[in-house]
Design a protein around this motif. Structure first.
Motif, PDB file in Angstrom:
ATOM      1  N   TYR A   1      -1.378  54.891  62.771  1.00 48.63           N
ATOM      2  CA  TYR A   1      -1.581  54.426  64.137  1.00 48.63           C
ATOM      3  C   TYR A   1      -0.794  53.134  64.319  1.00 48.63           C
ATOM      4  CZ  TYR A   1      -4.082  53.117  68.414  1.00 48.63           C
ATOM      5  OH  TYR A   1      -4.413  52.769  69.704  1.00 48.63           O
ATOM      6  N   GLY A   2       0.039  53.067  65.374  1.00 41.80           N
ATOM      7  CA  GLY A   2       1.038  52.015  65.470  1.00 41.80           C
ATOM      8  C   GLY A   2       0.650  50.745  66.187  1.00 41.80           C
ATOM      9  N   LEU A   3      -0.549  50.663  66.763  1.00 38.82           N
ATOM     10  CA  LEU A   3      -0.932  49.488  67.537  1.00 38.82           C
ATOM     11  C   LEU A   3      -2.079  48.742  66.860  1.00 38.82           C
ATOM     12  CD1 LEU A   3      -0.900  51.003  71.160  1.00 38.82           C
ATOM     13  CD2 LEU A   3       0.898  49.647  70.064  1.00 38.82           C
ATOM     14  N   TRP A   4      -2.266  47.519  67.278  1.00 37.23           N
ATOM     15  CA  TRP A   4      -3.325  46.654  66.753  1.00 37.23           C
ATOM     16  C   TRP A   4      -4.607  46.786  67.570  1.00 37.23           C
ATOM     17  CZ3 TRP A   4       1.205  45.873  68.996  1.00 37.23           C
ATOM     18  CH2 TRP A   4       1.233  45.307  70.275  1.00 37.23           C
ATOM     19  N   TYR A   5      -4.585  47.557  68.616  1.00 39.41           N
ATOM     20  CA  TYR A   5      -5.742  47.753  69.498  1.00 39.41           C
ATOM     21  C   TYR A   5      -5.812  49.221  69.882  1.00 39.41           C
ATOM     22  CZ  TYR A   5      -2.354  48.131  73.309  1.00 39.41           C
ATOM     23  OH  TYR A   5      -1.307  48.535  74.115  1.00 39.41           O
ATOM     24  N   GLY A   6      -6.918  49.618  70.542  1.00 45.58           N
ATOM     25  CA  GLY A   6      -7.013  50.961  71.097  1.00 45.58           C
ATOM     26  C   GLY A   6      -7.807  51.950  70.271  1.00 45.58           C
TER      27      GLY A   6
ATOM     28  N   GLU B   1     -15.163  48.727  70.319  1.00 43.72           N
ATOM     29  CA  GLU B   1     -13.775  48.964  70.709  1.00 43.72           C
ATOM     30  C   GLU B   1     -12.910  47.834  70.165  1.00 43.72           C
ATOM     31  OE1 GLU B   1     -10.655  51.071  72.618  1.00 43.72           O
ATOM     32  OE2 GLU B   1     -12.786  51.606  72.477  1.00 43.72           O
ATOM     33  N   VAL B   2     -11.866  48.202  69.434  1.00 44.30           N
ATOM     34  CA  VAL B   2     -10.943  47.196  68.912  1.00 44.30           C
ATOM     35  C   VAL B   2      -9.928  46.871  69.999  1.00 44.30           C
ATOM     36  CG1 VAL B   2      -9.270  46.576  67.127  1.00 44.30           C
ATOM     37  CG2 VAL B   2     -11.252  48.005  66.558  1.00 44.30           C
ATOM     38  N   THR B   3     -10.151  45.783  70.688  1.00 42.69           N
ATOM     39  CA  THR B   3      -9.219  45.288  71.689  1.00 42.69           C
ATOM     40  C   THR B   3      -8.334  44.220  71.060  1.00 42.69           C
ATOM     41  OG1 THR B   3     -10.732  43.532  72.379  1.00 42.69           O
ATOM     42  CG2 THR B   3     -10.965  45.678  73.477  1.00 42.69           C
ATOM     43  N   THR B   4      -7.345  43.776  71.812  1.00 40.44           N
ATOM     44  CA  THR B   4      -6.512  42.674  71.321  1.00 40.44           C
ATOM     45  C   THR B   4      -7.363  41.440  71.091  1.00 40.44           C
ATOM     46  OG1 THR B   4      -4.489  43.500  72.372  1.00 40.44           O
ATOM     47  CG2 THR B   4      -4.582  41.146  71.893  1.00 40.44           C
ATOM     48  N   ASP B   5      -8.321  41.203  71.970  1.00 39.66           N
ATOM     49  CA  ASP B   5      -9.196  40.032  71.809  1.00 39.66           C
ATOM     50  C   ASP B   5     -10.040  40.133  70.543  1.00 39.66           C
ATOM     51  OD1 ASP B   5      -8.239  38.867  74.116  1.00 39.66           O
ATOM     52  OD2 ASP B   5      -9.908  39.537  75.381  1.00 39.66           O
ATOM     53  N   VAL B   6     -10.571  41.318  70.253  1.00 37.38           N
ATOM     54  CA  VAL B   6     -11.377  41.499  69.041  1.00 37.38           C
ATOM     55  C   VAL B   6     -10.505  41.305  67.805  1.00 37.38           C
ATOM     56  CG1 VAL B   6     -12.618  43.217  67.648  1.00 37.38           C
ATOM     57  CG2 VAL B   6     -13.127  42.960  70.089  1.00 37.38           C
ATOM     58  N   TRP B   7      -9.312  41.874  67.824  1.00 34.50           N
ATOM     59  CA  TRP B   7      -8.372  41.713  66.706  1.00 34.50           C
ATOM     60  C   TRP B   7      -8.080  40.236  66.446  1.00 34.50           C
ATOM     61  CZ3 TRP B   7      -3.046  40.470  68.060  1.00 34.50           C
ATOM     62  CH2 TRP B   7      -2.180  40.419  66.967  1.00 34.50           C
ATOM     63  N   ILE B   8      -7.807  39.480  67.504  1.00 31.32           N
ATOM     64  CA  ILE B   8      -7.528  38.049  67.349  1.00 31.32           C
ATOM     65  C   ILE B   8      -8.774  37.305  66.874  1.00 31.32           C
ATOM     66  CG2 ILE B   8      -6.984  35.922  68.612  1.00 31.32           C
ATOM     67  CD1 ILE B   8      -5.059  37.547  70.327  1.00 31.32           C
TER      68      ILE B   8
ATOM     69  N   LYS C   1      -0.332  42.496  61.452  1.00 30.77           N
ATOM     70  CA  LYS C   1      -0.487  43.939  61.713  1.00 30.77           C
ATOM     71  C   LYS C   1       0.539  44.716  60.911  1.00 30.77           C
ATOM     72  CE  LYS C   1      -1.377  47.986  63.599  1.00 30.77           C
ATOM     73  NZ  LYS C   1      -0.684  48.774  62.550  1.00 30.77           N
ATOM     74  N   ASN C   2       0.059  45.688  60.192  1.00 30.43           N
ATOM     75  CA  ASN C   2       0.946  46.542  59.420  1.00 30.43           C
ATOM     76  C   ASN C   2       1.735  47.481  60.325  1.00 30.43           C
ATOM     77  OD1 ASN C   2       1.702  47.841  56.725  1.00 30.43           O
ATOM     78  ND2 ASN C   2       0.889  49.596  57.858  1.00 30.43           N
ATOM     79  N   GLU C   3       3.033  47.455  60.207  1.00 34.15           N
ATOM     80  CA  GLU C   3       3.954  48.438  60.761  1.00 34.15           C
ATOM     81  C   GLU C   3       3.698  48.827  62.223  1.00 34.15           C
ATOM     82  OE1 GLU C   3       3.921  51.681  57.958  1.00 34.15           O
ATOM     83  OE2 GLU C   3       5.012  50.512  56.464  1.00 34.15           O
ATOM     84  N   PRO C   4       3.785  47.901  63.164  1.00 32.96           N
ATOM     85  CA  PRO C   4       3.751  48.298  64.583  1.00 32.96           C
ATOM     86  C   PRO C   4       4.865  49.314  64.844  1.00 32.96           C
ATOM     87  CG  PRO C   4       3.618  45.907  64.348  1.00 32.96           C
ATOM     88  CD  PRO C   4       3.977  46.449  63.004  1.00 32.96           C
ATOM     89  N   HIS C   5       4.515  50.400  65.532  1.00 31.09           N
ATOM     90  CA  HIS C   5       5.549  51.426  65.733  1.00 31.09           C
ATOM     91  C   HIS C   5       5.243  52.266  66.971  1.00 31.09           C
ATOM     92  CE1 HIS C   5       2.623  53.369  62.919  1.00 31.09           C
ATOM     93  NE2 HIS C   5       2.889  54.478  63.621  1.00 31.09           N
TER      94      HIS C   5
ATOM     95  N   ALA D   1       1.531  39.455  71.503  1.00 34.66           N
ATOM     96  CA  ALA D   1       0.265  39.556  70.776  1.00 34.66           C
ATOM     97  C   ALA D   1       0.319  38.747  69.485  1.00 34.66           C
ATOM     98  CB  ALA D   1      -0.036  41.024  70.477  1.00 34.66           C
ATOM     99  N   ALA D   2       1.427  38.837  68.775  1.00 33.97           N
ATOM    100  CA  ALA D   2       1.570  38.091  67.525  1.00 33.97           C
ATOM    101  C   ALA D   2       1.539  36.589  67.779  1.00 33.97           C
ATOM    102  CB  ALA D   2       2.867  38.495  66.830  1.00 33.97           C
ATOM    103  N   GLN D   3       2.168  36.150  68.853  1.00 36.85           N
ATOM    104  CA  GLN D   3       2.179  34.718  69.171  1.00 36.85           C
ATOM    105  C   GLN D   3       0.785  34.226  69.531  1.00 36.85           C
ATOM    106  OE1 GLN D   3       5.674  33.052  71.145  1.00 36.85           O
ATOM    107  NE2 GLN D   3       4.323  32.217  72.725  1.00 36.85           N
ATOM    108  N   ASP D   4       0.062  34.995  70.325  1.00 40.57           N
ATOM    109  CA  ASP D   4      -1.302  34.606  70.701  1.00 40.57           C
ATOM    110  C   ASP D   4      -2.207  34.569  69.465  1.00 40.57           C
ATOM    111  OD1 ASP D   4      -0.496  34.473  73.328  1.00 40.57           O
ATOM    112  OD2 ASP D   4      -1.367  36.412  73.898  1.00 40.57           O
ATOM    113  N   CYS D   5      -2.030  35.539  68.577  1.00 40.53           N
ATOM    114  CA  CYS D   5      -2.847  35.585  67.367  1.00 40.53           C
ATOM    115  C   CYS D   5      -2.495  34.427  66.436  1.00 40.53           C
ATOM    116  CB  CYS D   5      -2.648  36.924  66.664  1.00 40.53           C
ATOM    117  SG  CYS D   5      -3.829  37.230  65.346  1.00 40.53           S
ATOM    118  N   ALA D   6      -1.209  34.131  66.312  1.00 43.46           N
ATOM    119  CA  ALA D   6      -0.791  33.001  65.477  1.00 43.46           C
ATOM    120  C   ALA D   6      -1.403  31.701  65.982  1.00 43.46           C
ATOM    121  CB  ALA D   6       0.733  32.907  65.455  1.00 43.46           C
ATOM    122  N   ASP D   7      -1.414  31.503  67.278  1.00 45.25           N
ATOM    123  CA  ASP D   7      -2.013  30.296  67.853  1.00 45.25           C
ATOM    124  C   ASP D   7      -3.494  30.191  67.477  1.00 45.25           C
ATOM    125  OD1 ASP D   7       0.168  29.092  69.124  1.00 45.25           O
ATOM    126  OD2 ASP D   7      -0.097  30.265  70.951  1.00 45.25           O
TER     127      ASP D   7
END
Length: 602
Positions: A180-185, A197-204, A226-230, A254-260
């Motif tokens: 699965y290629g996304l960090w959410y959904g 539900e794994v949302t972007t907010d939950v992931w962060i 996140k492993n291998e976004p695709h 998403a990566a920038q927001d998570c890094a912050d």
């Protein structure tokens, strides 16, 4: 480019929690470390395309992947076949200075909400007396949970001089979740039976929580977001993209927001960011395409000193590509794929690279040729890397291990003694992996990333390298170039002195105290040897340091880090009134393991 599915065995693994001590060594399995670095000074940072320690000494991360926390077993695979202490020791003895540990967002979420996943049995004989992972079982005979297992793995890595970083391999715990290629959904059923539900907010949120929780332990040095976004392959609703938009599937944003969020909790953590699959019509391996960095770099609010880009690269055995359909060389690979996809970041001294996954089966042909070319290119260009993988149950690559066996013999005292034997793939290790491990040029000593703790039995610490080897023989980087470096002084857990009306007397230079029962304060926090208001591993470490080096750490110490009168009284938890001994350090660790319900020991 599509990558073949990695299948993994659905077997049950071990879970555990244990603690390590400091010199001198004790006999108990959980207290076998002779020197444990508790200084929290091993964090790294980037400048240009290289990584450095706190004093500006260059380092090279040369590690391997050990998967399983990302799977439904919620445990590194093959703990069902080997003892965790034996296995981590063997990993260190083979020169692995960092482990990439795949996990899932589901796993971190359950840790965050205080309800960690269980793991399966770790004792194949169902016999409490069987000497297999005995320090990984609670006093009631039950196996500890997945978070406790992670904590003991960190403790074992600290003991043997290995660093770690985690990789969010999938949103939910799933042995094939990397497809699965996304960090959410995705969603999963929580341990309370409710759907999450794994949302972007939950992931962060889970990653920021993890960074905050472990910010005091520099064994865990970073986070691969996140492993291998695709692409939509694997069930994702849309492709992962890399641009400057606010689109929910924009991996760069998403990566920038998570890094912050992570750096707000721990500004010292490394942030590893993989690429995507496609960018402006150019394809790549899953997670391999970093062309977008040139136009849209990830720019955390605190700057880019903690950013490491982490592509994955594979050979034709995993999936044949056009750049392999010729008599390929390093130059053709650079021209056809490597340079514009990721190698330019190091060539132009922009950012460090860590090839998060490379490896594969030996075929006697093109795949081995590619392995050798990538190996040599990483060495020549100071590219960090983690080999995929240690455990051999990766369907399309195999591993560095062929099999693991646990044997039992009877010792001279009549007790049963266990030993794990890991059968390494000698050809894969010696030909393709060993040359790319950081080691000294002539003596071939493995170089660790911990300033105080040597890497395995024949390795050296980072301090040792820069004090005794860097200027005389150098390492296998930069053609053996010699360099100078500055070591990092040991800085044990600091102590503070609490005011009390109790009196203690020092009876020896080895930090002993005499306390009468009438002097025991009703509000004393027993076990708190460093007087920081809590009882934890640092208290056991300080006791051992005071006993091993009383001039520096004991009551007659000459610096600010010695044990105080109040700390000594707090530390006297076993045989109360007989002064501090190794038994007190052991008792504190037994208390932290849950084997003692309270301190002092009655």
């Amino acid at each position: 480019m599509k990558k073949l599915t990695r299948s993994v065995a659905a077997l049950v693994s071990a879970a555990t929690m244990a603690l390590t001590g400091a010199a001198p060594c004790l006999s108990q399995t959980m207290m076998t470390a002779c020197a444990v670095d508790t200084n929290n000074d091993d964090w790294l940072h980037a400048k240009g395309s290289r990584l450095y320690d706190m004093n500006g000494n260059e380092v090279w991360l040369t590690g391997a992947n050990w998967f399983g926390f990302n799977c439904t077993e919620c445990s590194p695979h093959y703990l069902w076949s080997g003892d965790i202490d034996d296995m981590v020791k063997d990993i260190a003895d083979h020169g692995v200075n960092v482990l990439r540990l795949p996990v899932s967002t589901e796993l971190l979420y359950n840790w965050m909400v205080g309800d960690p996943d269980p793991v399966g049995s770790i004792n194949p004989n169902d016999d409490p007396s069987y000497p297999f992972n005995v320090d990984l079982i609670k006093s009631d005979g039950s196996v500890v949970n997945s978070m406790e297992l992670f904590d003991i793995l960190l403790a074992k890595c600290k003991k043997y001089g290995v660093k770690c970083f985690i990789d969010i391999h999938s949103p939910e715990s799933n042995n094939s979740g990397h497809n699965y290629g996304l960090w959410y959904g995705k969603s999963f059923t929580g341990r309370d039976g409710k759907k999450v539900e794994v949302t972007t907010d939950v992931w962060i949120e889970t990653l920021a929580w993890c960074a905050d929780h472990y910010k005091g332990d520099d064994t865990l040095i970073g986070f691969d977001l996140k492993n291998e976004p695709h692409s939509k392959y694997g069930g994702a609703p849309v492709d992962a993209i890399w641009d400057d938009s606010d689109a929910p599937n924009n991996w760069k944003k998403a990566a920038q927001d998570c890094a912050d969020a992570i750096l707000a909790k721990n500004p010292h953590a490394l942030i590893l960011i993989e690429g995507v699959e496609g960018f402006e019509g150019h394809g790549a391996w899953w997670g391999g395409n970093l062309r977008g960095v040139a136009k849209y770099p990830v720019m955390p609010a605190s700057g880019t000193s903690q950013i490491v880009y982490s592509p994955h690269d594979y050979g034709p055995v995993v999936s044949d590509q056009t750049w392999f359909n010729k008599d390929f060389t390093e130059k053709t690979l650079l021209d056809d794929y490597w340079y514009d996809t990721w190698a330019y970041l190091v060539d132009k001294d922009m950012y460090p690279l860590l090839i998060g996954e490379w490896g594969g089966r030996l075929d006697g042909g093109k795949n081995e040729k590619w392995l050798g070319l990538l190996r040599d290119y990483m060495i020549k260009n100071h590219i960090n890397h983690t080999f995929w993988c240690l455990n051999d149950d990766s369907g399309d690559t195999g591993g560095l291990w062929k099999d693991i066996q646990f044997g039992v013999t009877q010792g001279a005292d009549g007790k049963m003694v266990g030993k794990t034997t890991i059968n390494w793939d000698t050809e894969k290790y010696e030909t393709y992996y060993y040359p790319a491990i950081w080691k000294t040029s002539t003596s071939k000593k493995f170089i660790g990333l911990d300033h105080q703790v040597a890497l395995g039995k024949d390795g050296i610490s980072l301090n040792d390298f820069y004090a005794n080897y860097a200027a005389s023989e150098g390492s296998n980087l930069d053609g053996g170039k010699k360099s100078d470096g500055k070591t990092v002084d040991a800085d044990p857990a600091k102590t503070t002195t609490a005011t009390t009306s109790k009196t203690t007397t020092s009876s020896s230079a080895a930090a002993t105290t005499t306390t009468t029962s009438a002097e025991i304060a009703s509000n004393r926090l027993y076990g708190d040897s460093n007087c920081d208001g809590q009882v934890d591993l640092a208290d056991a470490v300080l006791i051992m340091q005071a006993l091993a080096n009383p001039n520096k750490y004991g009551l007659k110490g000459t610096d600010d880090h010695h044990i105080t009168d109040e700390g000594s009284a707090n530390a006297d938890v076993e045989g109360n009134g007989n002064g501090i001994t190794t038994n007190d350090a052991q008792a504190i660790q037994m208390y932290l393991l849950g084997k003692y319900k309270s301190l002092p020991v009655k």
